[in-house]
Design an enzyme around this catalytic site. Structure first.
Site, PDB file in Angstrom:
ATOM      1  CE  LYS A 121      10.710 -13.572   0.223  1.00 24.99           C
ATOM      2  NZ  LYS A 121      10.174 -12.276   0.538  1.00 24.99           N
ATOM      3  CD  GLN A 145       6.517 -10.290   0.397  1.00 26.86           C
ATOM      4  OE1 GLN A 145       7.412 -11.294   0.755  1.00 26.86           O
ATOM      5  NE2 GLN A 145       6.674  -9.672  -0.806  1.00 26.86           N
ATOM      6  CG  ASP A 156      13.940  -9.159   3.511  1.00 31.76           C
ATOM      7  OD1 ASP A 156      14.490 -10.014   2.641  1.00 31.76           O
ATOM      8  OD2 ASP A 156      12.734  -8.990   3.671  1.00 31.76           O
TER       9      ASP A 156
END
Ligand SMILES: NC(=O)c1ccc[n+]([C@@H]2O[C@H](COP(=O)([O-])OP(=O)(O)OC[C@H]3O[C@@H](n4cnc5c(N)ncnc54)[C@H](OP(=O)(O)O)[C@@H]3O)[C@@H](O)[C@H]2O)c1
Length: 304
Positions: free
Chosen positions: A54, A98, A121
């Site tokens: 990412k 994460q 997200d």
């Protein structure tokens, strides 16, 4: 009947170029680069690999990318405090945490601490709630990548029967919701203007569904997101179906120098000849997920 590959790699590459152009123009006009912060707790190799992918993708389109790597023994309260600092930081446009987090930390509490305006997200309860209500919001990157891919290939969803395999909060549930929205679902989208098409009749299957084949055989579109290598076999698919393979599974491969390879949830070789369109693994949903995260981050920055 020949099948067409839904090429996530080249589609994502094209969308990344658009994003990079947009950043370049903003910066040339004196604006700031979008900034994404990835929060990672501990050094789980898979998580580190995901985050570095990412990070690389962010830098390639001209974003500022920051990594906040924290020790495994951080407490839940301390982690929430870090998130709140990022919420207050005006330089930061998007935050991703994460997963998985260490077992002593409740991921729901951490995600709920995030400013929904920076929740690129799309995992915050407010984002998920808005998605369910059909209100504009950040959509989780993997489902957003899928609907973008369907749109880029002009695949009709209206009136089609879509069978989703898997009901996780990050893939199965949101994609089922998006595709069943009335008319146009209002994702914050750059290239699509304001939305993705819905109007599908959606069936969600999971580990307690008996006789999954009975459902998949009726499907015009199958989205496989369960994490079981080669689960979807040719006898489960009707002729002409569109098959989207989200799964990422590593299986032994004596022919590969590293001894393993990545495969999806679909037995690609056998299923592809029955399809009208199919995604490969790798090169399908993976790159579309990353570009969708970039798209959300750019929108978060522009929303400011
Ligand atoms: N390409 C990408 O960028 C991307 C992004 C995210 C995930 N993935 C991959 O997609 C897959 C799914 O990810 P996830 O995070 O959604 O997984 P997850 O949270 O583990 O959820 C798996 C879902 O599949 C269902 N399931 C498991 N075994 C099944 C079976 N034998 N028959 C029917 N349903 C079954 C589970 O049912 P229950 O709810 O009943 O347990 C659950 O709903 C994984 O391979 C993951 O690596 C790829």
């Amino acid at each position: 009947m020949g099948y067409q590959i839904l090429d996530g790699k080249s589609t994502a590459e094209r969308l990344r170029k658009d994003i990079a152009e947009r950043v370049k123009t903003t910066v040339a006009q004196g604006g700031k680069r979008p900034c994404l912060v990835a929060v990672i707790v501990g050094n789980n190799p898979a998580s580190v690999a995901y985050v570095s992918n990412k990070d690389k993708a962010c830098r390639e389109v001209g974003f500022e990318s920051r990594l906040l790597q924290l020790n495994t023994d951080i407490t839940e309260l301390e982690l929430i405090e870090e998130i709140k600092k990022l919420n207050r930081d005006k330089e930061v446009d998007g935050i991703i945490v994460q997963l998985p987090l260490p077992s002593h930390i409740n991921p729901d509490a951490v995600i709920a601490a995030m400013d929904p305006a920076k929740d690129v997200d799309g995992f915050h309860p407010i984002s998920a709630g808005k998605l369910m209500l059909g209100l504009p919001t950040f959509y989780p990157a993997t489902p957003m990548g899928i609907v973008t891919l369907l749109r880029e290939y002009n695949i009709e969803t209206r009136g089609k029967h879509c069978v989703v395999l898997g009901r996780s909060n990050i893939v199965g549930r949101p994609i089922a919701n998006m595709l069943s929205q009335k008319g146009i679902a209002k994702t914050a989208s750059l290239s699509g203007g304001c939305g993705v098409s819905g109007d599908c009749t959606v069936t969600v299957c999971h580990s307690r569904t008996p006789d999954i084949k009975k459902f998949t055989l009726q499907a015009d579109i199958i989205i496989a997101a369960i994490g079981k290598a080669n689960f979807l076999t040719a006898d489960m698919v009707k002729d002409g179906a569109v098959v989207i393979d989200v799964g990422i599974n590593s299986v032994e491969d004596p022919d590969s120098p590293r001894g393993w390879k990545l495969v999806g949830d679909v037995d690609f070789e056998a299923v592809a000849p029955k399809c009208s369109y199919i995604t490969p693994v790798p090169g399908g949903c993976g790159p579309m997920t990353i570009v969708s995260l970039l798209e959300n981050t750019l929108i978060a920055a522009e929303n400011k």
